[in-house]
Design a protein around this motif. Structure first.
Motif, PDB file in Angstrom:
ATOM      1  N   ARG A 150       2.453   7.431  -5.296  1.00 44.85           N
ATOM      2  CA  ARG A 150       1.944   7.906  -3.999  1.00 44.85           C
ATOM      3  C   ARG A 150       0.962   6.889  -3.398  1.00 44.85           C
ATOM      4  NH1 ARG A 150       4.895  11.567  -1.218  1.00 44.85           N
ATOM      5  NH2 ARG A 150       5.185  13.502  -2.379  1.00 44.85           N
ATOM      6  N   PHE A 151       0.217   6.186  -4.264  1.00 45.62           N
ATOM      7  CA  PHE A 151      -0.677   5.145  -3.746  1.00 45.62           C
ATOM      8  C   PHE A 151       0.146   3.976  -3.210  1.00 45.62           C
ATOM      9  CE2 PHE A 151      -3.310   1.290  -4.317  1.00 45.62           C
ATOM     10  CZ  PHE A 151      -4.269   1.591  -3.351  1.00 45.62           C
ATOM     11  N   VAL A 152       1.203   3.621  -3.927  1.00 37.48           N
ATOM     12  CA  VAL A 152       2.085   2.539  -3.462  1.00 37.48           C
ATOM     13  C   VAL A 152       2.710   2.925  -2.117  1.00 37.48           C
ATOM     14  CG1 VAL A 152       4.156   1.176  -3.973  1.00 37.48           C
ATOM     15  CG2 VAL A 152       2.543   1.734  -5.815  1.00 37.48           C
ATOM     16  N   ALA A 211       2.213   9.969  -9.881  1.00 37.01           N
ATOM     17  CA  ALA A 211       0.990  10.069  -9.066  1.00 37.01           C
ATOM     18  C   ALA A 211       0.678   8.733  -8.392  1.00 37.01           C
ATOM     19  CB  ALA A 211      -0.186  10.514  -9.937  1.00 37.01           C
ATOM     20  N   LEU A 212       0.758   7.646  -9.146  1.00 41.49           N
ATOM     21  CA  LEU A 212       0.370   6.351  -8.578  1.00 41.49           C
ATOM     22  C   LEU A 212       1.423   5.791  -7.630  1.00 41.49           C
ATOM     23  CD1 LEU A 212      -1.451   4.683 -11.602  1.00 41.49           C
ATOM     24  CD2 LEU A 212      -2.396   6.089  -9.757  1.00 41.49           C
ATOM     25  N   SER A 216       1.429   5.041   0.096  1.00 37.09           N
ATOM     26  CA  SER A 216       0.364   5.030   1.089  1.00 37.09           C
ATOM     27  C   SER A 216       0.045   3.586   1.514  1.00 37.09           C
ATOM     28  CB  SER A 216      -0.874   5.710   0.494  1.00 37.09           C
ATOM     29  OG  SER A 216      -1.890   5.807   1.444  1.00 37.09           O
ATOM     30  N   TRP A 217      -0.045   2.703   0.534  1.00 40.74           N
ATOM     31  CA  TRP A 217      -0.317   1.290   0.838  1.00 40.74           C
ATOM     32  C   TRP A 217       0.798   0.693   1.684  1.00 40.74           C
ATOM     33  CZ3 TRP A 217       2.220  -3.322  -0.466  1.00 40.74           C
ATOM     34  CH2 TRP A 217       1.527  -4.487  -0.150  1.00 40.74           C
ATOM     35  N   LEU A 250       6.835  -4.067  -9.764  1.00 41.82           N
ATOM     36  CA  LEU A 250       5.678  -3.174  -9.789  1.00 41.82           C
ATOM     37  C   LEU A 250       5.734  -2.310 -11.042  1.00 41.82           C
ATOM     38  CD1 LEU A 250       6.199  -3.687  -6.525  1.00 41.82           C
ATOM     39  CD2 LEU A 250       4.500  -1.881  -6.338  1.00 41.82           C
ATOM     40  N   ALA A 285       8.471   2.941  -7.364  1.00 46.30           N
ATOM     41  CA  ALA A 285       7.432   2.214  -6.621  1.00 46.30           C
ATOM     42  C   ALA A 285       7.980   0.907  -6.055  1.00 46.30           C
ATOM     43  CB  ALA A 285       6.226   1.948  -7.519  1.00 46.30           C
ATOM     44  N   ARG A 287       0.785   1.969   5.242  1.00 49.85           N
ATOM     45  CA  ARG A 287      -0.398   1.563   6.004  1.00 49.85           C
ATOM     46  C   ARG A 287      -0.494   0.052   6.160  1.00 49.85           C
ATOM     47  NH1 ARG A 287      -3.890   5.148   8.601  1.00 49.85           N
ATOM     48  NH2 ARG A 287      -3.688   7.198   7.680  1.00 49.85           N
ATOM     49  N   GLY A 343       1.890   9.928 -14.698  1.00 47.37           N
ATOM     50  CA  GLY A 343       0.955   8.946 -14.130  1.00 47.37           C
ATOM     51  C   GLY A 343       1.668   8.052 -13.130  1.00 47.37           C
ATOM     52  N   GLY A 344       2.871   7.650 -13.479  1.00 44.65           N
ATOM     53  CA  GLY A 344       3.648   6.812 -12.571  1.00 44.65           C
ATOM     54  C   GLY A 344       4.007   7.547 -11.289  1.00 44.65           C
TER      55      GLY A 344
END
Lengths: 231, 231
Positions: A97-99, A94-95, A101-102, A175, A183, A105, A91-92
């Protein structure tokens, strides 16, 4: 044989600045693995490990070569599962990748259009300056010096964009929670990039994000502080 | 005895709309646990489980009562470890807090100052309308109808703020990777809130975020679709 980390540098080989290379360096330090760094100027990136990759960071670990900071973190967690985890499970991972991406961006577009852009250019050796200016000006469609105009005016808006991170760091130290994860290094890399290339202070000292960044600089024997802030 | 989920509703008890309650409902469905829902209007929240909490969602699972969507997810993952995980490990749990922070600082402020605000008010029973208008107008310092003016003009900016999510969902099916995690439900809750209260389409059909939202609506036997979109 210790791991080799190929890192981007300018004229001063002792001042790696790339956010992506800092992610990899912090990941290696987090795992407690010995590593040696190989400084690489922009124009020599294609020669790293006989043209293994078109980007840095690259690591060589015995017979294994890995390019890309996220892939390096994945490799290290898989290859050294008994060392402190970088992801804290699937889970860490996968998430993270959101960190990523954020961060790419939100923070990267600000840094790469701020005075840091010109500072990076100025810190490079001559052949790299030519390469950097040509490639970046092609993307931006104007001189670097024009791209960065108004960065001070954009600072307030940038500060607001950090609110999701800020409100998190008001409640937890990293984080990753009480302790850092990859992250953290994803976001750290972006602020370290700024710190190494320009003395410009974009965070107020009382900002929870600034306090977190200082904590990150202290991690792993002060790995991040080994390179001084730009003067 | 099946789990009870107390959910916020308006005059129509069959149309729960709270983003936080949707997070809890999706978490229960994800775990494959049987549950019954108890509709709760705004003014009756303080009576839930004899005043156990000042907020919903609340769940009762046998002798256990838990309030707050994140705490509910943590409870469910701890109490039912053999069921599908909501966090995918400790790293996933920590980074879900970042997804929560980002969602509440990015999507919630947009939704709660858009026409959805007036739609929610209009969907409430009379005593709840009075409560809702008074509490919200105290926060905003002006009538609800004035708060929402210009939401169409703010839509473009909102769309850009979704870029970190969008670029992630161009590369993977869910925030959780190939399959969803609680982090997906955190973001889903916010878009479901909009979907249930207003027919306003804030995402273009070709947007990767819209495609992901449709995938979420299909999850767990179409749990999210059981409540129809606002007409």
């Amino acid at each position: 044989m210790s791991i080799l980390l190929y890192e981007l540098v300018g004229a001063d080989a002792a001042r790696p600045f790339s956010p992506h290379c800092w992610k990899a360096r912090m990941a290696l330090a987090h795992k407690g693995l010995g590593f040696a760094t190989v400084p690489v100027p922009f124009t020599e990136v294609p020669t790293v490990e006989d043209g293994f990759a078109t980007i840095v960071p690259v690591i060589r670990d015995g017979d294994h070569r890995v390019a890309d900071s996220f892939a390096i973190a994945e490799y290290l967690d898989a290859a050294y599962p008994d060392r402190p985890t970088l992801f804290g499970g699937e889970g860490g991972r996968a998430l993270s990748r959101f960190v990523e991406s954020w961060t790419q961006r939100t923070i990267h577009p600000f840094v790469s259009t701020s005075r840091a852009l010109v500072s990076i250019h100025d810190s490079l050796a001559e052949p790299d300056r030519v390469y950097f200016r040509q490639t970046r000006e092609k993307v931006f469609g104007k001189p670097l010096e024009e791209v960065v105009v108004g960065d001070e005016a954009r600072l307030e808006e940038f500060g607001k964009k950090l609110n999701p991170l800020r409100s998190l760091l008001e409640k937890q130290a990293f984080l990753g929670g009480d302790t850092p994860l990859f992250a953290d290094y994803i976001v750290f890399g972006a602020f370290q990039w700024l710190r190494v290339v320009t003395p410009w202070q974009v965070l107020e000292a009382k900002d929870p994000v600034a306090a977190w960044f200082e904590r990150c600089l202290d991690l792993h024997g002060g790995e991040g502080r080994k390179v001084s802030a730009a003067a």
